[in-house]
Scaffold this active site. Structure first.
Site, PDB file in Angstrom:
ATOM      1  N   ARG A 188       0.860  -1.174   0.000  1.00  0.00           N
ATOM      2  CA  ARG A 188       0.000   0.000   0.000  1.00  0.00           C
ATOM      3  C   ARG A 188       0.902   1.230   0.000  1.00  0.00           C
ATOM      4  O   ARG A 188       2.049   1.189   0.459  1.00  0.00           O
ATOM      5  CB  ARG A 188      -0.899   0.020   1.233  1.00  0.00           C
ATOM      6  CG  ARG A 188      -1.809  -1.204   1.370  1.00  0.00           C
ATOM      7  CD  ARG A 188      -2.599  -1.123   2.671  1.00  0.00           C
ATOM      8  NE  ARG A 188      -3.506  -2.266   2.835  1.00  0.00           N
ATOM      9  CZ  ARG A 188      -3.203  -3.381   3.485  1.00  0.00           C
ATOM     10  NH1 ARG A 188      -1.995  -3.515   4.019  1.00  0.00           N
ATOM     11  NH2 ARG A 188      -4.085  -4.355   3.593  1.00  0.00           N
ATOM     12  N   LYS A 200      -2.102  -2.164   8.005  1.00  0.00           N
ATOM     13  CA  LYS A 200      -3.208  -1.637   8.787  1.00  0.00           C
ATOM     14  C   LYS A 200      -3.193  -2.231  10.189  1.00  0.00           C
ATOM     15  O   LYS A 200      -2.915  -3.407  10.375  1.00  0.00           O
ATOM     16  CB  LYS A 200      -4.534  -1.961   8.092  1.00  0.00           C
ATOM     17  CG  LYS A 200      -4.707  -1.248   6.752  1.00  0.00           C
ATOM     18  CD  LYS A 200      -6.051  -1.576   6.123  1.00  0.00           C
ATOM     19  CE  LYS A 200      -6.245  -0.806   4.820  1.00  0.00           C
ATOM     20  NZ  LYS A 200      -7.552  -1.107   4.180  1.00  0.00           N
ATOM     21  N   HIS A 217      -2.404   2.480  -5.939  1.00  0.00           N
ATOM     22  CA  HIS A 217      -3.150   1.243  -5.698  1.00  0.00           C
ATOM     23  C   HIS A 217      -3.279   0.424  -6.989  1.00  0.00           C
ATOM     24  O   HIS A 217      -3.473  -0.796  -6.922  1.00  0.00           O
ATOM     25  CB  HIS A 217      -4.527   1.561  -5.122  1.00  0.00           C
ATOM     26  CG  HIS A 217      -4.893   0.691  -3.963  1.00  0.00           C
ATOM     27  ND1 HIS A 217      -4.164   0.658  -2.784  1.00  0.00           N
ATOM     28  CD2 HIS A 217      -5.886  -0.206  -3.798  1.00  0.00           C
ATOM     29  CE1 HIS A 217      -4.713  -0.212  -1.951  1.00  0.00           C
ATOM     30  NE2 HIS A 217      -5.746  -0.752  -2.533  1.00  0.00           N
ATOM     31  N   HIS A 234      -3.929  -9.177   3.582  1.00  0.00           N
ATOM     32  CA  HIS A 234      -5.367  -9.230   3.805  1.00  0.00           C
ATOM     33  C   HIS A 234      -5.667 -10.137   4.998  1.00  0.00           C
ATOM     34  O   HIS A 234      -5.136 -11.248   5.092  1.00  0.00           O
ATOM     35  CB  HIS A 234      -6.085  -9.782   2.571  1.00  0.00           C
ATOM     36  CG  HIS A 234      -6.132  -8.819   1.433  1.00  0.00           C
ATOM     37  ND1 HIS A 234      -6.369  -9.212   0.128  1.00  0.00           N
ATOM     38  CD2 HIS A 234      -5.986  -7.470   1.383  1.00  0.00           C
ATOM     39  CE1 HIS A 234      -6.362  -8.151  -0.657  1.00  0.00           C
ATOM     40  NE2 HIS A 234      -6.133  -7.089   0.089  1.00  0.00           N
ATOM     41  N   TYR A 257      -9.766 -10.646  -6.845  1.00  0.00           N
ATOM     42  CA  TYR A 257      -8.804 -10.719  -7.933  1.00  0.00           C
ATOM     43  C   TYR A 257      -9.019 -11.955  -8.797  1.00  0.00           C
ATOM     44  O   TYR A 257      -8.650 -11.970  -9.965  1.00  0.00           O
ATOM     45  CB  TYR A 257      -7.376 -10.701  -7.377  1.00  0.00           C
ATOM     46  CG  TYR A 257      -7.024  -9.391  -6.736  1.00  0.00           C
ATOM     47  CD1 TYR A 257      -6.742  -8.264  -7.500  1.00  0.00           C
ATOM     48  CD2 TYR A 257      -7.005  -9.256  -5.352  1.00  0.00           C
ATOM     49  CE1 TYR A 257      -6.431  -7.056  -6.913  1.00  0.00           C
ATOM     50  CE2 TYR A 257      -6.702  -8.048  -4.750  1.00  0.00           C
ATOM     51  CZ  TYR A 257      -6.417  -6.952  -5.539  1.00  0.00           C
ATOM     52  OH  TYR A 257      -6.127  -5.748  -4.953  1.00  0.00           O
TER      53      TYR A 257
END
Length: 306
Positions: A157, A181, A250, A276, A285
């Site tokens: 990211r 994150k 992104h 993720h 995806y």
């Protein structure tokens, strides 16, 4: 129970997200913007108390978001869904913490939007982008090449890239530790192209940018390259490469994931590489690759069409 004002509860909720939930600064600011608009609308309706907000009030706000109000333009379905999600979190928190007697959204169904497939560029377009980054003299082209090779080579990211420090790199092993994150870290491989580009940048360019700390990517003044600065780099390089104006950092993350799956990578491995939490997030995806396989089938199989 003392009647609570919605503005005060919103402030407590944002502090809760920052301190107890550990949400990032960017996430908190996004929530703040969405909730500020909600509070502005409630004030215009003369509503201040949390318990004065009913399901009909929230539905009226959602309708005004869709058609526009008070100088605010109409919002897309995705933007409305995001704002309603922020409101849902606020009212759930208010009820759970005793600031409100009820949650006006407790029985409201979630907003289901059509699946939006991530945008990816082709391998040839990635090559054109990276070639365009090398154009010019001085330290900046070396930095830009290293940045874009890093983004495409790791699927990072943009925040993970600009907060990366030199100590997070292990160029001998061809790996980097990324902080994602919620402060979660993961170690991902760096391909040979990325390693070479980063080594060239560290030796021949970064010292000339007068770095002020151990952050990897620097701006022209020696400070850390910001998210906005990285966006500007990509926009400029994409324009020189003759690629679409809507390419973002992104886009390279999407392309990284798509190209891995196209090449036969296991979806669980891609999930780990992307950071993720759930494989469900990564599965979007697979829809992209299925669409590509369908195109190949339609143009190649003798009985695909009449």
């Amino acid at each position: 129970m003392t009647e609570a004002r919605i503005g005060r509860v919103a402030g407590i909720y944002l502090d809760h997200l920052a301190v107890e939930k550990g949400r990032s600064k960017n996430t908190i600011e996004a929530y703040r913007r969405d909730l500020d608009r909600y509070l502005e609308w409630l004030t215009a309706q003369g509503i201040e108390a949390v318990d004065a907000i009913t399901p009909d009030v929230v539905e009226a706000y959602r309708a005004d978001l869709t058609r526009g109000w008070g100088g605010h333009p109409p919002l897309s379905a995705a933007s409305v869904a995001r704002m309603v999600s922020a409101i849902r979190g606020l009212h759930k928190f208010a009820h759970a913490e005793g600031h409100a007697g009820t949650d006006p959204l407790i029985d409201a169904p979630p907003v289901n939007l059509p699946t939006r497939l991530p945008k990816a560029i082709t391998v040839d377009e990635v090559a054109a982008l990276l070639e365009a980054a090398r154009f010019g003299d001085g330290p900046i082209p070396l930095r830009d090449t290293a940045l874009l090779e890093f983004l495409y080579g790791t699927g990072a990211r943009i925040t993970e890239a600009v907060t990366c420090a030199i100590d997070d790199l292990d160029l001998t092993a061809g790996a980097v530790t990324l902080t994602g994150k919620g402060g979660k870290t993961r170690t991902v491989p760096l391909g040979n192209y990325a390693v070479e580009a980063i080594e060239a940048y560290l030796v021949r360019a970064r010292p000339g940018l007068n770095p002020t700390d151990a952050g990897l990517f620097r701006n022209k003044r020696g400070g850390r390259l910001s998210r906005q600065g990285a966006w500007a780099v990509l926009k400029d390089v994409a324009e020189r490469a003759g690629l679409s104006a809507d390419i973002s950092p992104h886009t390279l993350r999407h392309s990284y994931a798509t190209h891995l799956l196209d090449g036969g990578a296991d979806i669980r491995a891609v999930q780990e590489l992307l950071g993720h939490t759930s494989v469900v997030t990564t599965q979007v995806y697979t829809l992209v690759t299925v669409d590509r396989l369908r195109e190949v089938y339609a143009t190649s199989h003798p009985r695909a069409r009449r």
